[in-house]
Scaffold this motif. Structure first.
Motif, mmCIF file in Angstrom:
data_model
loop_
_atom_site.group_PDB
_atom_site.id
_atom_site.type_symbol
_atom_site.label_atom_id
_atom_site.label_comp_id
_atom_site.label_asym_id
_atom_site.label_seq_id
_atom_site.Cartn_x
_atom_site.Cartn_y
_atom_site.Cartn_z
ATOM 1 N N UNK A 115 12.037 74.186 23.039
ATOM 2 C CA UNK A 115 11.702 72.783 23.323
ATOM 3 C C UNK A 115 12.301 71.759 22.353
ATOM 4 N N UNK A 116 12.833 72.210 21.226
ATOM 5 C CA UNK A 116 13.361 71.266 20.235
ATOM 6 C C UNK A 116 14.885 71.192 20.199
ATOM 7 N N UNK A 117 15.536 71.895 21.128
ATOM 8 C CA UNK A 117 17.003 71.839 21.172
ATOM 9 C C UNK A 117 17.441 71.477 22.586
ATOM 10 N N UNK A 118 18.241 70.408 22.658
ATOM 11 C CA UNK A 118 18.716 69.904 23.949
ATOM 12 C C UNK A 118 20.214 69.634 23.873
ATOM 13 N N UNK A 119 20.889 69.852 24.985
ATOM 14 C CA UNK A 119 22.298 69.532 25.126
ATOM 15 C C UNK A 119 22.418 68.337 26.057
ATOM 16 N N UNK A 120 23.413 67.480 25.827
ATOM 17 C CA UNK A 120 23.595 66.322 26.696
ATOM 18 C C UNK A 120 25.072 65.957 26.812
ATOM 19 N N UNK A 121 25.428 65.553 28.031
ATOM 20 C CA UNK A 121 26.758 65.033 28.304
ATOM 21 C C UNK A 121 26.591 63.761 29.136
ATOM 22 N N UNK A 122 27.567 62.885 29.052
ATOM 23 C CA UNK A 122 27.532 61.636 29.810
ATOM 24 C C UNK A 122 27.703 61.932 31.291
ATOM 25 N N UNK A 124 28.910 62.212 34.814
ATOM 26 C CA UNK A 124 30.260 62.162 35.350
ATOM 27 C C UNK A 124 31.307 62.794 34.446
ATOM 28 N N UNK A 125 30.902 63.198 33.255
ATOM 29 C CA UNK A 125 31.836 63.852 32.329
ATOM 30 C C UNK A 125 31.353 65.277 32.057
ATOM 31 N N UNK A 126 32.252 66.213 32.211
ATOM 32 C CA UNK A 126 31.950 67.628 31.937
ATOM 33 C C UNK A 126 30.697 68.101 32.659
ATOM 34 N N UNK A 127 30.584 67.719 33.907
ATOM 35 C CA UNK A 127 29.434 68.152 34.697
ATOM 36 C C UNK A 127 29.362 69.677 34.774
ATOM 37 N N UNK A 128 30.520 70.343 34.721
ATOM 38 C CA UNK A 128 30.543 71.805 34.739
ATOM 39 C C UNK A 128 29.848 72.389 33.508
ATOM 40 N N UNK A 129 29.972 71.731 32.368
ATOM 41 C CA UNK A 129 29.321 72.204 31.144
ATOM 42 C C UNK A 129 27.805 72.071 31.281
ATOM 43 N N UNK A 130 27.356 70.907 31.747
ATOM 44 C CA UNK A 130 25.923 70.674 31.927
ATOM 45 C C UNK A 130 25.339 71.664 32.927
ATOM 46 N N UNK A 131 26.045 71.876 34.035
ATOM 47 C CA UNK A 131 25.564 72.794 35.068
ATOM 48 C C UNK A 131 25.471 74.222 34.528
ATOM 49 N N UNK A 132 26.476 74.656 33.778
ATOM 50 C CA UNK A 132 26.459 76.008 33.218
ATOM 51 C C UNK A 132 25.324 76.187 32.212
ATOM 52 N N UNK A 133 25.118 75.168 31.370
ATOM 53 C CA UNK A 133 24.011 75.236 30.410
ATOM 54 C C UNK A 133 22.674 75.339 31.138
ATOM 55 N N UNK A 134 22.482 74.489 32.108
ATOM 56 C CA UNK A 134 21.233 74.480 32.869
ATOM 57 C C UNK A 134 21.014 75.823 33.583
ATOM 58 N N UNK A 135 22.059 76.329 34.212
ATOM 59 C CA UNK A 135 21.954 77.607 34.929
ATOM 60 C C UNK A 135 21.623 78.763 33.993
ATOM 61 N N UNK A 137 19.627 78.455 31.427
ATOM 62 C CA UNK A 137 18.290 78.253 30.885
ATOM 63 C C UNK A 137 18.205 77.312 29.707
ATOM 64 N N UNK A 138 19.298 76.662 29.324
ATOM 65 C CA UNK A 138 19.273 75.728 28.211
ATOM 66 C C UNK A 138 18.769 74.373 28.695
ATOM 67 N N UNK A 139 18.210 73.593 27.795
ATOM 68 C CA UNK A 139 17.784 72.237 28.094
ATOM 69 C C UNK A 139 19.039 71.379 28.151
ATOM 70 N N UNK A 140 19.438 70.993 29.359
ATOM 71 C CA UNK A 140 20.684 70.247 29.545
ATOM 72 C C UNK A 140 20.379 68.938 30.271
ATOM 73 N N UNK A 141 20.965 67.874 29.779
ATOM 74 C CA UNK A 141 20.660 66.542 30.302
ATOM 75 C C UNK A 141 21.934 65.745 30.544
ATOM 76 N N UNK A 142 21.794 64.784 31.406
ATOM 77 C CA UNK A 142 22.863 63.797 31.697
ATOM 78 C C UNK A 142 22.364 62.456 31.296
#
Length: 142
Positions: A115-122, A124-135, A137-142
């Motif tokens: 719960x204390x570690x999150x990843x974030x990308x802007x 429209x940018x690197x949506x593939x990275x966010x999707x892979x992180x989320x898939x 199980x990582x906390x991934x945000x836009x």
């Protein structure tokens, strides 16, 4: 509530400021929360330095920025792994830094959905990275 401070790691000494503030939080008994970014104000920082006839606060080479960013992220992941009161938003589009953060989490026995570690990308940018992180199980945000 947890309040995050943003650390612009393209600035010289950014990684040292993260470590200093982490130590202050530990000594003061409050949660340290950092939003680590490479930085978005390089041009304005350079202009400011020229206006004030001062040396640039920006790292001279991108590799120095990358090293500072990865160092700060790893330091905070290790602190969280030790059970220190800290939270981290890893804000990057750099896939190498994402892989290094994931590796540091595994090395420090931190589960993907901590719960204390999150990843974030802007958005429209690197949506593939966010999707892979989320898939994964990582906390991934836009």
């Amino acid at each position: 509530p947890v309040l995050f401070n943003t650390y612009q790691l393209y600035l010289r000494g950014g990684d040292a400021r993260v470590l200093r503030d982490l130590r202050q939080a530990s000594a003061g008994g409050y949660v340290f929360a950092a939003k680590c970014v490479r930085g978005a104000y390089m041009v304005s920082e350079e202009e400011r330095a020229k206006q004030h006839s001062s040396g640039s606060a920006v790292h001279e080479h991108k590799t120095a920025t990358d090293t500072a960013f990865d160092s700060a992220v790893t330091t905070l992941i290790q602190a969280i792994g030790r059970g220190e009161e800290a939270a981290l938003a890893i804000c990057t589009h750099n896939e190498g830094s994402v892989r290094r953060a994931i590796s540091a989490m595994a090395t420090n026995n931190i589960p993907p959905a901590h719960p204390n570690i999150h990843f974030a990308q802007i958005l429209g940018m690197c949506d593939n990275v966010t999707a892979a992180l989320s898939a994964s199980g990582y906390n991934a945000h836009k």
